[in-house]
Write a protein that holds these residues in place. Sequence first.
Motif, mmCIF file in Angstrom:
data_model
loop_
_atom_site.group_PDB
_atom_site.id
_atom_site.type_symbol
_atom_site.label_atom_id
_atom_site.label_comp_id
_atom_site.label_asym_id
_atom_site.label_seq_id
_atom_site.Cartn_x
_atom_site.Cartn_y
_atom_site.Cartn_z
ATOM 1 N N GLU A 154 0.339 -1.331 -0.082
ATOM 2 C CA GLU A 154 0.101 0.170 0.035
ATOM 3 C C GLU A 154 1.054 1.101 -0.503
ATOM 4 O OE1 GLU A 154 -3.618 2.307 2.783
ATOM 5 O OE2 GLU A 154 -2.546 -0.159 3.291
ATOM 6 N N MET A 155 1.742 1.151 0.906
ATOM 7 C CA MET A 155 2.913 1.624 0.699
ATOM 8 C C MET A 155 4.074 1.899 0.587
ATOM 9 S SD MET A 155 2.852 5.301 3.507
ATOM 10 C CE MET A 155 1.223 6.003 2.934
ATOM 11 N N ASP A 156 5.328 2.919 -0.556
ATOM 12 C CA ASP A 156 6.568 2.361 0.311
ATOM 13 C C ASP A 156 7.159 2.283 1.292
ATOM 14 O OD1 ASP A 156 6.563 1.166 -2.545
ATOM 15 O OD2 ASP A 156 7.394 3.040 -3.488
ATOM 16 N N TYR A 157 8.242 1.941 1.738
ATOM 17 C CA TYR A 157 9.206 1.983 2.944
ATOM 18 C C TYR A 157 9.538 3.791 3.113
ATOM 19 C CZ TYR A 157 11.856 2.193 6.796
ATOM 20 O OH TYR A 157 12.397 3.189 8.082
ATOM 21 N N SER A 158 9.944 4.471 1.752
ATOM 22 C CA SER A 158 10.842 5.313 1.346
ATOM 23 C C SER A 158 9.063 6.695 2.034
ATOM 24 C CB SER A 158 11.164 5.656 0.032
ATOM 25 O OG SER A 158 10.183 5.573 -0.730
ATOM 26 N N GLU A 159 8.226 6.330 1.392
ATOM 27 C CA GLU A 159 7.345 6.930 1.763
ATOM 28 C C GLU A 159 6.658 7.834 3.454
ATOM 29 O OE1 GLU A 159 4.012 6.929 -1.471
ATOM 30 O OE2 GLU A 159 4.601 4.702 -1.250
ATOM 31 N N VAL A 160 6.875 5.838 4.217
ATOM 32 C CA VAL A 160 6.632 5.589 5.506
ATOM 33 C C VAL A 160 7.177 7.060 5.837
ATOM 34 C CG1 VAL A 160 6.629 4.639 7.788
ATOM 35 C CG2 VAL A 160 5.255 3.807 5.720
ATOM 36 N N GLU A 161 8.809 6.488 5.850
ATOM 37 C CA GLU A 161 10.077 7.128 6.573
ATOM 38 C C GLU A 161 9.786 8.863 5.821
ATOM 39 O OE1 GLU A 161 15.097 6.457 6.687
ATOM 40 O OE2 GLU A 161 14.393 7.118 4.502
ATOM 41 N N ALA A 168 5.681 0.184 12.787
ATOM 42 C CA ALA A 168 3.955 0.050 13.306
ATOM 43 C C ALA A 168 4.334 0.706 14.703
ATOM 44 C CB ALA A 168 4.033 -0.986 14.170
ATOM 45 N N ARG A 169 5.009 1.892 14.883
ATOM 46 C CA ARG A 169 4.393 3.141 16.227
ATOM 47 C C ARG A 169 3.856 4.047 14.887
ATOM 48 N NH1 ARG A 169 9.204 3.887 19.476
ATOM 49 N NH2 ARG A 169 8.392 4.778 20.471
ATOM 50 N N ILE A 170 4.685 4.059 13.787
ATOM 51 C CA ILE A 170 4.292 5.603 12.708
ATOM 52 C C ILE A 170 2.762 5.328 12.753
ATOM 53 C CG2 ILE A 170 5.512 6.597 10.577
ATOM 54 C CD1 ILE A 170 8.532 5.263 10.765
ATOM 55 N N GLY A 171 2.779 6.576 12.992
ATOM 56 C CA GLY A 171 1.130 6.736 12.601
ATOM 57 C C GLY A 171 0.633 7.445 13.519
ATOM 58 N N ASP A 172 -0.308 7.005 14.083
ATOM 59 C CA ASP A 172 -1.363 7.442 15.249
ATOM 60 C C ASP A 172 -2.817 7.043 14.563
ATOM 61 O OD1 ASP A 172 -2.478 9.109 16.990
ATOM 62 O OD2 ASP A 172 -2.111 11.104 16.543
ATOM 63 N N PHE A 173 -4.202 7.105 16.270
ATOM 64 C CA PHE A 173 -5.173 6.329 15.479
ATOM 65 C C PHE A 173 -5.774 6.157 14.465
ATOM 66 C CE2 PHE A 173 -3.589 6.457 20.634
ATOM 67 C CZ PHE A 173 -3.686 5.217 20.773
ATOM 68 N N ASN A 174 -6.164 5.240 14.002
ATOM 69 C CA ASN A 174 -6.932 5.088 12.265
ATOM 70 C C ASN A 174 -6.581 5.760 11.135
ATOM 71 O OD1 ASN A 174 -9.503 4.077 14.000
ATOM 72 N ND2 ASN A 174 -9.634 5.916 14.550
ATOM 73 N N ASN A 175 -4.305 6.117 12.013
ATOM 74 C CA ASN A 175 -3.405 6.670 10.816
ATOM 75 C C ASN A 175 -1.880 6.010 10.684
ATOM 76 O OD1 ASN A 175 -3.338 8.087 8.802
ATOM 77 N ND2 ASN A 175 -2.030 9.527 9.992
ATOM 78 N N TYR A 176 -3.066 4.621 10.674
ATOM 79 C CA TYR A 176 -1.269 3.447 10.807
ATOM 80 C C TYR A 176 -0.625 3.564 9.380
ATOM 81 C CZ TYR A 176 -4.810 2.098 14.193
ATOM 82 O OH TYR A 176 -5.899 2.246 15.487
#
Length: 234
Positions: A103-110, A163-171
Motif C-alpha cells: 500500500e505504501m513504500d518504505y521511503s514514503e513511510v520514512e 508500526a508506531r509511525i502514525g496515529d490512531f486510525n492513521n497507521y
Amino acid sequence: MKWEKAKVLVLGTFHMFEHEGLNSEKRQTEIQELVSKLAEFQPTKIAVEMIPEDSEFVNEKYKQYKLATYKLEMNEIFQVGFRLGLRMGHEQIYPTDWMGESEMDYSEVESWAKENQPELLNEIYKEFIIPELTDSKSILDYYKELNNPSWLNMLHKMYVNVARIGDFNNYIGMKWLSWWYKRNLIMFANLTRLIDSEEERILFIVGGSHSTIVHKFLEESEICEVIQPLSYLS
C-alpha cells in the motif's frame, strides 16, 4: 511425519550487485571460502530470494552453469547459491520469495515520519548502524557481521517499532509493514514446503533484513531445528 529433526539455516546476505570489485581475484577467492564454510552444513536443498514464478529462469541458468556455459553474474544467488549447489551435486535451486504490491513504500513511510514524527523516527534509528563491506574486511568476516545475533536483534527491533509511525486510525507504518511481514511469512511458509523428511537440511540465502524475521518464524513454528549461521561461518 516428524519434521522436528529437519534443519534450516537462514543465511543473511548482502546484495552483491550493489558493490564494486567483487570480480577481483581476491574477492572471488573470499567468496569461494564462504562457499566452503557453507558446504560443511551439507545442505540437501538451497532456497533463494527469488519468486517461484522465476524458477524456470533461475534453474536454466543453473543448468548452464553446471555445463560450464554460463559465467556467474554478480548476484549472491549465483555467486554463492550456484557454486554451493554444484559442489553439493544438487539438481536445482528453490526460489521461495513473494513480491506482491504494498500500500505504501518504505521511503514514503520514512518521509511521512520525518515531517510528522521526527523524534520517533530518531528513536527508531538510534544506535542503528548498518555493517559495511570495506577494502580491509573479508567477505567471510562481512557475513559474520550480517549474521551476528546482536545485529539481527537490533534490526528486528527497528522493524517492530516502524508500526508506531502514525496515529490512531492513521497507521502509516502499518501500510508498509503489513506487506513486509506478509512477504516474510510467505518466505517462511515456502521454506516449510521444501521439508520432505526429518533428514532435510535447507540453506536459505536471503537479504539480511529478512533473515532475522524468517529465522524467528521458523523457531516459533517448532517444525524444524533452526541452525545459527555463525556455527558454520566461524
